[in-house]
Enzyme design. Structure first.
Site, mmCIF file in Angstrom:
data_model
loop_
_atom_site.group_PDB
_atom_site.id
_atom_site.type_symbol
_atom_site.label_atom_id
_atom_site.label_comp_id
_atom_site.label_asym_id
_atom_site.label_seq_id
_atom_site.Cartn_x
_atom_site.Cartn_y
_atom_site.Cartn_z
ATOM 1 N N TYR A 57 5.221 -5.248 5.262
ATOM 2 C CA TYR A 57 5.321 -3.781 5.252
ATOM 3 C C TYR A 57 6.707 -3.352 5.754
ATOM 4 C CZ TYR A 57 0.199 -3.520 4.604
ATOM 5 O OH TYR A 57 -1.093 -3.638 4.132
HETATM 6 N N1 LIG Z 1 -4.846 -5.703 2.202
HETATM 7 C C1 LIG Z 1 -4.234 -5.013 1.274
HETATM 8 O O1 LIG Z 1 -3.906 -5.500 0.205
HETATM 9 C C2 LIG Z 1 -3.918 -3.563 1.556
HETATM 10 C C3 LIG Z 1 -3.497 -2.718 0.518
HETATM 11 C C4 LIG Z 1 -3.222 -1.384 0.824
HETATM 12 C C5 LIG Z 1 -3.396 -0.921 2.137
HETATM 13 N N2 LIG Z 1 -3.789 -1.774 3.141
HETATM 14 C C6 LIG Z 1 -4.038 -1.318 4.521
HETATM 15 O O2 LIG Z 1 -4.917 -0.200 4.477
HETATM 16 C C7 LIG Z 1 -4.307 0.932 5.116
HETATM 17 C C8 LIG Z 1 -4.747 2.205 4.422
HETATM 18 O O3 LIG Z 1 -4.369 2.157 3.060
HETATM 19 P P1 LIG Z 1 -3.883 3.404 2.254
HETATM 20 O O4 LIG Z 1 -2.975 4.226 3.098
HETATM 21 O O5 LIG Z 1 -3.375 2.915 0.982
HETATM 22 O O6 LIG Z 1 -5.216 4.161 1.899
HETATM 23 P P2 LIG Z 1 -6.067 5.403 2.376
HETATM 24 O O7 LIG Z 1 -6.319 5.366 3.839
HETATM 25 O O8 LIG Z 1 -7.217 5.382 1.440
HETATM 26 O O9 LIG Z 1 -5.214 6.675 1.982
HETATM 27 C C9 LIG Z 1 -4.144 7.183 2.707
HETATM 28 C C10 LIG Z 1 -3.793 8.518 2.088
HETATM 29 O O10 LIG Z 1 -4.830 9.460 2.410
HETATM 30 C C11 LIG Z 1 -4.262 10.598 3.022
HETATM 31 N N3 LIG Z 1 -5.137 11.075 4.099
HETATM 32 C C12 LIG Z 1 -5.588 10.385 5.159
HETATM 33 N N4 LIG Z 1 -6.371 11.165 5.929
HETATM 34 C C13 LIG Z 1 -6.404 12.377 5.339
HETATM 35 C C14 LIG Z 1 -7.027 13.608 5.646
HETATM 36 N N5 LIG Z 1 -7.800 13.736 6.731
HETATM 37 N N6 LIG Z 1 -6.832 14.648 4.823
HETATM 38 C C15 LIG Z 1 -6.051 14.537 3.707
HETATM 39 N N7 LIG Z 1 -5.427 13.394 3.367
HETATM 40 C C16 LIG Z 1 -5.609 12.325 4.177
HETATM 41 C C17 LIG Z 1 -2.958 10.142 3.616
HETATM 42 O O11 LIG Z 1 -2.076 11.231 3.707
HETATM 43 P P3 LIG Z 1 -1.444 11.639 5.136
HETATM 44 O O12 LIG Z 1 -0.469 10.590 5.445
HETATM 45 O O13 LIG Z 1 -0.855 12.971 4.863
HETATM 46 O O14 LIG Z 1 -2.574 11.681 6.117
HETATM 47 C C18 LIG Z 1 -2.497 9.094 2.612
HETATM 48 O O15 LIG Z 1 -1.790 9.684 1.549
HETATM 49 C C19 LIG Z 1 -2.798 0.629 5.076
HETATM 50 O O16 LIG Z 1 -2.077 1.298 6.087
HETATM 51 C C20 LIG Z 1 -2.784 -0.853 5.262
HETATM 52 O O17 LIG Z 1 -2.909 -1.188 6.639
HETATM 53 C C21 LIG Z 1 -4.050 -3.082 2.840
#
Ligand SMILES: NC(=O)c1ccc[n+]([C@@H]2O[C@H](COP(=O)([O-])OP(=O)(O)OC[C@H]3O[C@@H](n4cnc5c(N)ncnc54)[C@H](OP(=O)(O)O)[C@@H]3O)[C@@H](O)[C@H]2O)c1
Length: 323
Positions: A57
Site C-alpha cells: 500500500y
Molecule cells: N485483501 C485485499 O485484496 C484487499 C483489497 C482491497 C481492500 N483491502 C482492505 O480493505 C480495506 C477497505 O477496503 P475499501 O476501502 O476498498 O472498501 P470499503 O470499506 O468497502 O469502501 C471504502 C469507501 O467507502 C466510503 N465510506 C466509508 N464509510 C462511509 C460512510 N459512512 N459514508 C459514506 N461513504 C463511506 C469511503 O469514503 P470516505 O473515505 O469518504 O469515508 C471509501 O470511498 C482497505 O483499507 C484494505 O485494508 C484489502
C-alpha cells in the site's frame, strides 16, 4: 465497541477493523501522515484495536504511517495485520510468495512498522509459481522466529485455500487462521464455497470492501460524484456491483436506511455485523465522521425479514478480486 475472537486464535479484536489502504500517497483520496494519524487516534478512542495494511500500500507508506501512529498507544492491546505478495517496487524477487520474497518482505514490513512482531501476516493472493508447501514452511519459520504471531490469507479460490489448510495440517505447520476476502451486500460470491469452508475449518473471516468501495454508501446514481469512483483510480468501485440485481440491492439499502434512520453505509455494515460468517469487516474510510458512523452501526439491529429483503435481488456475478 464490541469485540470478538478472531477465528480460533483467542485474540480479541474490535468488530471493526480499520483498513489502512487509504494512507499514503498516489491517489487524490489518500491521507497524509497527519490526517491518517488523527483518524487512527480517533479509532483507538472509539475502541478499535484491529488495523489492516499491506507492504504494497502506497509503496510501504501505509505501514510506516500506521507504525508511527500506533507507537504512541499501548501496543499490547493492538492487533496489526499486514500482507505480502504484491511488489513494493518493481524487480525480480519483489513479489510472490517464494521463501526469499516472504523473508525479505517480512523484514521490510517489520522495519516500516517499527515492530518486532506482526500479529497477523497474510498472503495477499495465491502464487502459482511457488508450491504452497514452500510458502507455508517460510511462514511457519517466521512464527517460530517470533516475527509473526498468526497467519492469514486473502482472496483466492476456495479449493486453493482448502489445499493450503490441508498442506499445513499434513506437514505439522502453522495454518492460516483468517481469510480476508471480498464480501458485501453487492458481492456475495464467497457464500458459495469460501465462507462455509472457513466456518467448517474455524477460520476467522475479515471481509475487505465491506461497503463495495463506496457503492453501498450512496444511491447508485450518485456514485460517480465521488473522487474514489473516478475510473482512473486503481481502487474505484467495480461496475459489477451494479450488475445482476446490484442496483436493486443498492435501492433497498437506501430504502431501509431511511426506515431505520441511519445512513446507507451504516445499513450495509449492519448487514455484515449480523452475518454468521463474519468476524470483523475491514472498513476503509478517510473521514473521522464516517469512522464514527461505522462504530454507531454496531447498534443497528436488522430484523430477519429485512435481511431477507436486502439479499433477495442478488444474482451470481463474475468473480472480482482474484484470478
Ligand atoms: N485483501 C485485499 O485484496 C484487499 C483489497 C482491497 C481492500 N483491502 C482492505 O480493505 C480495506 C477497505 O477496503 P475499501 O476501502 O476498498 O472498501 P470499503 O470499506 O468497502 O469502501 C471504502 C469507501 O467507502 C466510503 N465510506 C466509508 N464509510 C462511509 C460512510 N459512512 N459514508 C459514506 N461513504 C463511506 C469511503 O469514503 P470516505 O473515505 O469518504 O469515508 C471509501 O470511498 C482497505 O483499507 C484494505 O485494508 C484489502
Amino acid at each position: 465497541m464490541e469485540y470478538t475472537t478472531l477465528g480460533e486464535t483467542g485474540v480479541e479484536v474490535s468488530r471493526i477493523c480499520l483498513g489502512c489502504m487509504s494512507f499514503g500517497r498516489g491517489e487524490p483520496w489518500m491521507l497524509d501522515d497527519e490526517e491518517a494519524t488523527d483518524l487512527i487516534d480517533r479509532a483507538i478512542d472509539l475502541g478499535v484495536n484491529f488495523f489492516d495494511t499491506a507492504n504494497a500500500y502506497s509503496g510501504g507508506e501505509s505501514e510506516r504511517i500506521l507504525g508511527n501512529a500506533l507507537a504512541g498507544h499501548d501496543r499490547d492491546e493492538q492487533v496489526v495485520a499486514t500482507k505480502v505478495f504484491f511488489p513494493v517496487e518493481e524487480g525480480p524477487n519483489r513479489s510472490g510468495l517464494s521463501r526469499k520474497t516472504v523473508e525479505q518482505e517480512l523484514d521490510a514490513s517489520l522495519g516500516r512498522l517499527g515492530m518486532d512482531t506482526i500479529d497477523l501476516y497474510q498472503i495477499h493472493r495465491w502464487d502459482d509459481d511457488t508450491p504452497i508447501e514452500t510458502t507455508l514452511r517460510a511462514l511457519d519459520d517466521a512464527v517460530r522466529r517470533g516475527k509473526v504471531r498468526y497467519l492469514g490469507a486473502s482472496s483466492m479460490w476456495a479449493y486453493q485455500f482448502a489445499d493450503a489448510l490441508h498442506a499445513s495440517d499434513r506437514l505439522g505447520l502453522d495454518r492460516f487462521a483468517t481469510m480476508q476476502d471480498h464480501y458485501n451486500l453487492a458481492y456475495r460470491e464467497e457464500e458459495r464455497e469460501m465462507l462455509p469452508l472457513c466456518q467448517q475449518e474455524g477460520v476467522g473471516v475479515i471481509p475487505w470492501g465491506p461497503l463495495g468501495q463506496g457503492y453501498l454508501a450512496r444511491p447508485h446514481e450518485q456514485l460517480e460524484t465521488t473522487t474514489r469512483a473516478d475510473p482512473s483510480n486503481v481502487h474505484n468501485p467495480t461496475p459489477e456491483y451494479g450488475a445482476a440485481g446490484g442496483e436493486e440491492v443498492n435501492e433497498r439499502v437506501e430504502e431501509l436506511a431511511e426506515e431505520y434512520g441511519v445512513t446507507m453505509a451504516q445499513l450495509a455494515l449492519a448487514w455484515l455485523f449480523q452475518n454468521e460468517f463474519v468476524d470483523a469487516p475491514i472498513v476503509g474510510t478517510t473521514s473521522v465522521e464516517h469512522l464514527e458512523q461505522a462504530v454507531e452501526a454496531l447498534d443497528v439491529d436488522l430484523s430477519a425479514s429485512d435481511v431477507e429483503y436486502l439479499e433477495a435481488p442478488y444474482e451470481p456475478k463474475p468473480v472480482i478480486g482474484h484470478d
